[in-house]
Design a protein around this motif. Structure first.
Motif, mmCIF file in Angstrom:
data_model
loop_
_atom_site.group_PDB
_atom_site.id
_atom_site.type_symbol
_atom_site.label_atom_id
_atom_site.label_comp_id
_atom_site.label_asym_id
_atom_site.label_seq_id
_atom_site.Cartn_x
_atom_site.Cartn_y
_atom_site.Cartn_z
ATOM 1 N N ARG A 158 0.863 -1.003 -0.008
ATOM 2 C CA ARG A 158 0.084 0.158 0.032
ATOM 3 C C ARG A 158 0.997 1.409 0.139
ATOM 4 O O ARG A 158 1.909 1.282 0.724
ATOM 5 C CB ARG A 158 -0.921 -0.040 1.191
ATOM 6 C CG ARG A 158 -1.903 -1.235 1.220
ATOM 7 C CD ARG A 158 -2.764 -1.513 2.426
ATOM 8 N NE ARG A 158 -3.623 -0.257 2.057
ATOM 9 C CZ ARG A 158 -4.510 0.051 3.246
ATOM 10 N NH1 ARG A 158 -4.346 -0.827 4.535
ATOM 11 N NH2 ARG A 158 -5.251 0.993 3.198
ATOM 12 N N GLY A 159 0.265 2.255 -0.999
ATOM 13 C CA GLY A 159 1.129 3.425 -0.772
ATOM 14 C C GLY A 159 2.641 3.278 -1.207
ATOM 15 O O GLY A 159 3.506 3.732 -0.725
ATOM 16 N N HIS A 160 2.677 2.576 -2.486
ATOM 17 C CA HIS A 160 3.901 2.031 -2.783
ATOM 18 C C HIS A 160 4.713 2.853 -3.749
ATOM 19 O O HIS A 160 6.061 2.937 -3.516
ATOM 20 C CB HIS A 160 3.829 0.472 -3.248
ATOM 21 C CG HIS A 160 5.342 -0.166 -3.705
ATOM 22 N ND1 HIS A 160 5.490 -0.281 -4.938
ATOM 23 C CD2 HIS A 160 6.469 -0.122 -2.971
ATOM 24 C CE1 HIS A 160 6.637 -1.019 -4.875
ATOM 25 N NE2 HIS A 160 7.131 -0.932 -3.963
ATOM 26 N N ILE A 168 -0.417 8.421 -6.029
ATOM 27 C CA ILE A 168 0.226 7.137 -5.225
ATOM 28 C C ILE A 168 -0.629 6.127 -5.367
ATOM 29 O O ILE A 168 -1.748 5.854 -5.082
ATOM 30 C CB ILE A 168 0.438 7.640 -3.840
ATOM 31 C CG1 ILE A 168 1.303 8.931 -3.605
ATOM 32 C CG2 ILE A 168 1.231 6.461 -3.024
ATOM 33 C CD1 ILE A 168 1.529 9.295 -1.972
ATOM 34 N N ASP A 170 -0.889 1.647 -4.768
ATOM 35 C CA ASP A 170 -0.952 0.359 -4.290
ATOM 36 C C ASP A 170 -0.326 -0.302 -5.476
ATOM 37 O O ASP A 170 -0.814 -0.407 -6.509
ATOM 38 C CB ASP A 170 -2.248 -0.094 -3.741
ATOM 39 C CG ASP A 170 -2.643 0.515 -2.493
ATOM 40 O OD1 ASP A 170 -1.958 1.626 -2.176
ATOM 41 O OD2 ASP A 170 -3.802 0.376 -2.095
#
Length: 196
Positions: A158-160, A168, A170
């Motif tokens: 997540r939020g990678h 942003i 995943d």
């Protein structure tokens, strides 16, 4: 270097190391469907095609990525690009990604053949224990394509990473082990045979 320069060939398709000589062909492939307008892909805008190739070549020198031009063997037409990336020789792992094709060859034998070549080279020549894939959580077509290869979903980071539009994402992670490769190869050859 874990991944040495190599040209892979099968079923009328050729994967050769990406080079500046592929710039015009890559630009034309991206224009087939204006693929750079998709927010969940890495396809370069026409004016950024050379920089895209230069970045791939720099990453090759650093040992992190090895990009291929995907070419129709009969016509020499560049159909797109795909890469080994996140190359980790210590654990005998590569990922396959940065993959995109001209719209006119999507949903054809091209992706299956390219992946068969790359997976075969990774497992059978490089001796990889694991091959991985990653994709945007909203790139559902890519997720379906990866799952058709026989890869298993490992999870979601997540939020990678940043998308091209600044949002942003995943990241959905997949992998296949060397032990799973023989059955996956048999299934992919069967599907490609049915696809023509």
């Amino acid at each position: 270097m874990f991944v040495q320069p190599v040209t892979l060939r099968d079923h009328g398709l050729r994967l050769e190391p990406l080079a500046l000589a592929h710039e015009d062909g890559l630009r034309a492939a991206a224009a087939d469907g204006e693929l750079w307008t998709l927010r969940v892909t890495s396809v370069p805008e026409p004016e950024n095609t050379r920089a895209y190739i230069e970045t791939a070549l720099k990453m090759r020198e650093e040992g992190h990525r090895f990009a291929f031009a995907v070419i129709d063997d009969a016509s020499d037409r560049v159909l797109g690009s795909t890469s080994y990336h996140d190359i980790v020789p210590a654990v005998q792992r590569v990922e396959i990604g940065w993959t995109w094709y001209a719209r006119s060859v999507q949903r054809s034998h091209v992706n299956t053949t390219a992946k068969l070549l790359m997976m075969g080279h990774a497992f059978d020549t490089l001796g990889c224990r694991v091959v991985g894939w990653r994709t945007d959580n909203y790139n559902f077509a890519s997720q379906r394509a990866i799952e058709r290869l026989g890869a298993q979903k490992d999870g979601v980071l997540r939020g990678h990473a940043l998308r091209r539009d600044g949002t942003i994402r995943d990241t959905v992670m997949y992998s296949m082990t060397a032990g799973e490769w023989p059955e996956a190869r048999a299934q992919l050859l069967y599907l490609r045979g049915r696809h023509g």
